[in-house]
Design a protein around this motif. Sequence first.
Motif, short mmCIF file in Angstrom:
data_model
loop_
_atom_site.label_atom_id
_atom_site.label_comp_id
_atom_site.label_asym_id
_atom_site.label_seq_id
_atom_site.Cartn_x
_atom_site.Cartn_y
_atom_site.Cartn_z
N CYS A 13 0.83 -1.20 0.00
CA CYS A 13 0.00 0.00 0.00
C CYS A 13 0.87 1.25 0.00
O CYS A 13 0.55 2.24 -0.66
CB CYS A 13 -0.95 -0.01 1.19
SG CYS A 13 -2.27 -1.26 1.06
N GLU A 14 1.96 1.20 0.74
CA GLU A 14 2.90 2.33 0.74
C GLU A 14 3.47 2.53 -0.66
O GLU A 14 3.57 3.67 -1.14
CB GLU A 14 4.03 2.06 1.72
CG GLU A 14 5.08 3.17 1.74
CD GLU A 14 6.20 2.90 2.73
OE1 GLU A 14 7.19 3.67 2.72
OE2 GLU A 14 6.09 1.94 3.50
N GLY A 15 3.81 1.43 -1.32
CA GLY A 15 4.33 1.53 -2.67
C GLY A 15 3.32 2.13 -3.64
O GLY A 15 3.68 2.90 -4.53
N PHE A 16 2.05 1.79 -3.45
CA PHE A 16 1.00 2.35 -4.30
C PHE A 16 0.95 3.86 -4.16
O PHE A 16 0.91 4.59 -5.14
CB PHE A 16 -0.35 1.73 -3.92
CG PHE A 16 -1.52 2.32 -4.66
CD1 PHE A 16 -1.87 1.84 -5.91
CD2 PHE A 16 -2.25 3.37 -4.12
CE1 PHE A 16 -2.95 2.38 -6.61
CE2 PHE A 16 -3.33 3.92 -4.79
CZ PHE A 16 -3.67 3.42 -6.05
N VAL A 17 0.95 4.35 -2.91
CA VAL A 17 0.85 5.79 -2.66
C VAL A 17 2.05 6.53 -3.26
O VAL A 17 1.89 7.57 -3.90
CB VAL A 17 0.75 6.08 -1.15
CG1 VAL A 17 0.68 7.60 -0.91
CG2 VAL A 17 -0.47 5.40 -0.54
N CYS A 18 3.22 5.98 -3.04
CA CYS A 18 4.44 6.67 -3.45
C CYS A 18 4.68 6.62 -4.96
O CYS A 18 5.63 7.24 -5.46
CB CYS A 18 5.65 6.07 -2.72
SG CYS A 18 5.61 6.34 -0.92
#
Length: 220
Positions: A13-18
Amino acid sequence: MNGGKFNIEHIECEGFVCGFQNVEDFRIAFKKEFKHIVAFHATNLSDEELISIQTEGLKIASKELLEKKAKHRFVVHQSEELTKEIEKDISDWFSTEDLHENKFYTKNEINFGLLKDGLFENYHYLLFGAESLLPVADYLRKRYYKSFRRILVNSGLHYMIEVLIPVIKTDDIWIDNIYDYFTDGCPEVNLVYYSNLSYKNIVNIERVDRPIDRQKLILI
């Protein structure tokens, strides 16, 4: 991704946001990718309130609900005569809305955090429950010269409630807050929900230990 659930602590999910260069593109993609946001509600509940949440879900903090909670909590172990006096004082307090007394500042909403540990750090939610009951407790303390904050704490137990927030009913400001957390170093990730939340959206209700009152909030 994660069955349409956004959990801020999951690396994917962090990768998606970034992966986005601006908040507008992120917001549009987020609404397409996710159906629910994993969030947490920290609170203090009596046995009656716990059963209500388990069977009916979480309700927005209406004026009527807060008055009912105040009478339920603040007359614990009082004499019949004193119970009537306190209930009358509570009714009088709720009869007007005075912004100068900071009344009802959580009215018509439910507050959540996306970081579970952050709610342990900001422990007043766990310690007291509904924030809008604190001004009532302070009002009653001035009238009866006893700590109604302590009564509030002692009349319930402490719970962390994990929920799934529907993205379709989440205001853009709280989705944008997720982006700001990863890109601008925003220290907290909050989410204010303006509707009742069904019990079907509750994932887990966990009883936790009473937090240590590091800031002496009970004594105020």
